[in-house]
Scaffold this motif. Structure first.
Motif, PDB file in Angstrom:
ATOM      1  N   ARG A 157      39.761  22.705  37.006  1.00 17.57           N
ATOM      2  CA  ARG A 157      40.563  21.593  37.498  1.00 17.57           C
ATOM      3  C   ARG A 157      40.209  20.341  36.724  1.00 17.57           C
TER       4      ARG A 157
ATOM      5  N   SER B 191      40.162  28.621  37.658  1.00 16.91           N
ATOM      6  CA  SER B 191      39.473  27.710  38.582  1.00 16.91           C
ATOM      7  C   SER B 191      39.210  26.356  37.934  1.00 16.91           C
TER       8      SER B 191
ATOM      9  N   HIS C 162      43.878  34.000  52.942  1.00 17.78           N
ATOM     10  CA  HIS C 162      43.327  32.845  52.233  1.00 17.78           C
ATOM     11  C   HIS C 162      43.618  32.872  50.744  1.00 17.78           C
ATOM     12  N   LYS C 163      44.329  33.905  50.298  1.00 21.72           N
ATOM     13  CA  LYS C 163      44.557  34.007  48.860  1.00 21.72           C
ATOM     14  C   LYS C 163      45.270  32.789  48.274  1.00 21.72           C
ATOM     15  N   PRO C 164      46.281  32.253  48.970  1.00 26.03           N
ATOM     16  CA  PRO C 164      46.941  31.083  48.384  1.00 26.03           C
ATOM     17  C   PRO C 164      45.995  29.896  48.192  1.00 26.03           C
ATOM     18  N   ASP C 165      44.993  29.774  49.052  1.00 26.63           N
ATOM     19  CA  ASP C 165      44.085  28.625  48.923  1.00 26.63           C
ATOM     20  C   ASP C 165      43.028  28.856  47.859  1.00 26.63           C
ATOM     21  N   SER C 166      42.858  30.124  47.472  1.00 29.26           N
ATOM     22  CA  SER C 166      41.810  30.542  46.525  1.00 29.26           C
ATOM     23  C   SER C 166      40.473  29.850  46.797  1.00 29.26           C
ATOM     24  N   ILE C 167      40.035  29.985  48.036  1.00 32.58           N
ATOM     25  CA  ILE C 167      38.728  29.446  48.402  1.00 32.58           C
ATOM     26  C   ILE C 167      37.658  30.287  47.740  1.00 32.58           C
ATOM     27  N   SER C 168      36.634  29.652  47.207  1.00 32.59           N
ATOM     28  CA  SER C 168      35.484  30.446  46.786  1.00 32.59           C
ATOM     29  C   SER C 168      34.241  29.865  47.425  1.00 32.59           C
TER      30      SER C 168
ATOM     31  N   TYR D  77      38.909  40.414  49.629  1.00 35.57           N
ATOM     32  CA  TYR D  77      39.172  38.993  49.853  1.00 35.57           C
ATOM     33  C   TYR D  77      40.269  38.864  50.904  1.00 35.57           C
TER      34      TYR D  77
END
Lengths: 185, 248
Positions: A67, A65, B173-179, B169
């Protein structure tokens, strides 16, 4: 480790994201630096080594994560280190240490713009004043005057804006000066 | 030592300042990290994670004792303190003083039932000593009532573990890896069922659906009790979605 010497941090990060062993390059590059940063505050070799190790562990687990935000990766590591140190002090209620030698004290006194008082007395007063500062204030003084960070970096490290880092630091300087002058009289 | 009391100490010299290399050990770090990854995989946390820290409870006290429901915010650790052992006797909860102007009229109505209840309780549970010191003090203040917060029957840590293990999860949305965090509110009704599940803070439709799904199927709760009557109680749970890096 010779082959990583010429590689940039960014490349190493990209490589580490794919293969976690590649993180060793970053580790070797910055461990010493982080360790010194921590031990200056904690003054306890084994604890410092643990904290430094934890810094890299945290960095490694959050690698995906991470960046690039216009700050070098080393700043990111220092930021984790500051937070872990603060957590350590909060949990253990141990004493904070600040490393300051004569030259640093002198330069700080000069930045405050007081030049007349007796040298030794002045320095004792300075130490006393510094010890009275709040931990956040002390951290700013430490980062700025003892470790020579830019305000941009200080802002990033302590999670505030560059501008407010600047304003706060100078406010603390004024406060220190007031405290020292008050002590002299 | 006198200096120990000081929070900060300015020093001129720090030993072992340059010993960093001595302590540096990437292999140990890598081992620690590998273990950590193995744990994540073992508990199916890799790739789909919920880390839920706090459960916030909003307590509605019975309208018969108050003019309006009083909201009290509690965090998980307070809930745990309030109910250290599940399925135990109630604890006395003092109502905030600021309610008094309204409560004065109510006092006369509520005083009697509460006092009577307490007498009954003392008579019937006279042998169970542990709870009584808490509840006896109720007699002195009319605006008090016996309240016990709702709690998962198996305990709050079990609930958190359930959430950890069951949240998936959203694949899309896994490709966007939103958290981010979805805050889900729900009510534990008098009959211990879960009602009124709603999303307080949204993170997109799929995340909301997933959060609501796990809340709907979560382990059974024991309803809140006030004066030995079950009452409903609102809770909110923040559910954090965070995507860890793909499996090693």
């Amino acid at each position: 480790m010779n082959k990583t010497e010429t590689v940039t941090d960014q490349e190493l990060i990209e490589r580490s994201k794919k293969d976690h062993r590649a993180f060793e390059g970053l580790y070797e590059r910055y461990f010493e630096q982080i360790y010194r940063f921590v031990i200056k505050r904690v003054n306890e070799p084994t604890v410092s080594a643990d904290i430094a190790q934890q810094v890299f562990f945290n960095a490694l687990t959050r690698l995906s994560s991470y960046r690039e935000m216009g700050h070098p990766y080393s700043s990111y590591l220092h930021r984790i280190a500051i937070n872990l140190c603060n957590e350590y002090f909060r949990k253990s209620k141990n004493q904070r240490f600040v490393l300051m030698d004569d030259a640093l004290a002198e330069s700080l006194i000069q930045s405050m713009g007081c030049a007349d008082a007796e040298h030794l007395q002045r320095e004792a007063a300075l130490i006393q004043a510094l010890e009275q500062l709040k931990s956040k204030e002390l951290m700013l003084v430490e980062l700025r005057f003892f470790e020579g960070y830019s305000f941009k970096e200080i802002g990033y490290l302590s999670g505030i804006t560059e501008n407010s880092a600047k304003v706060k630091t100078y406010r603390i300087l004024k406060k220190l000066k007031r405290m020292i002058d008050g002590h002299g009289k | 030592m006198a200096m120990e009391n000081k929070k900060v100490k300015i020093v001129r010299h720090i030993e072992h300042l340059h010993d960093g290399a001595k302590h540096s050990n990437f292999e140990a770090l890598y081992d620690q990290y590998t273990d950590y990854r193995a744990t994540l995989v073992k508990y199916k946390i890799v790739g789909a994670v919920c880390v839920s820290i706090a459960v916030t409870a909003i307590i509605y006290l019975l309208a018969s004792d108050l003019t309006k429901p009083e909201k009290i915010q509690m965090q998980t650790h307070e809930l745990m303190r309030l109910a250290p052992k599940p399925l135990q006797h109630g604890l006395a909860t003092r109502l905030p003083d600021r309610l008094d102007p309204n409560a004065q009229i109510k006092t006369k109505q509520s005083e009697l039932p509460v006092a009577r209840l307490m007498e009954q309780k003392e008579e019937s549970t006279g042998s169970e000593e542990a709870v009584i010191p808490d509840t006896v003090s109720i007699d002195t203040s009319p605006s008090m009532s016996v309240f016990r917060a709702a709690q998962p029957i198996a305990g709050i840590s079990h609930l958190l573990a359930y959430l950890q293990a069951n949240i998936i999860y959203p694949e899309a949305h896994k490709p966007d890896s939103i958290s981010g965090t979805v805050v889900v509110g729900f009510t534990v009704l008098e009959d211990s069922t879960i009602g009124a599940i709603k999303v307080v803070q949204s993170l997109g439709a799929l995340f909301d659906e997933e959060a609501k799904r796990v809340v709907r199927h979560m382990p059974t709760w024991q309803p809140a009790m006030q004066n030995q009557k079950p009452v409903k109680q609102d809770f909110t749970i923040p559910i954090t979605f965070q995507l860890f890096s793909e499996q090693p």
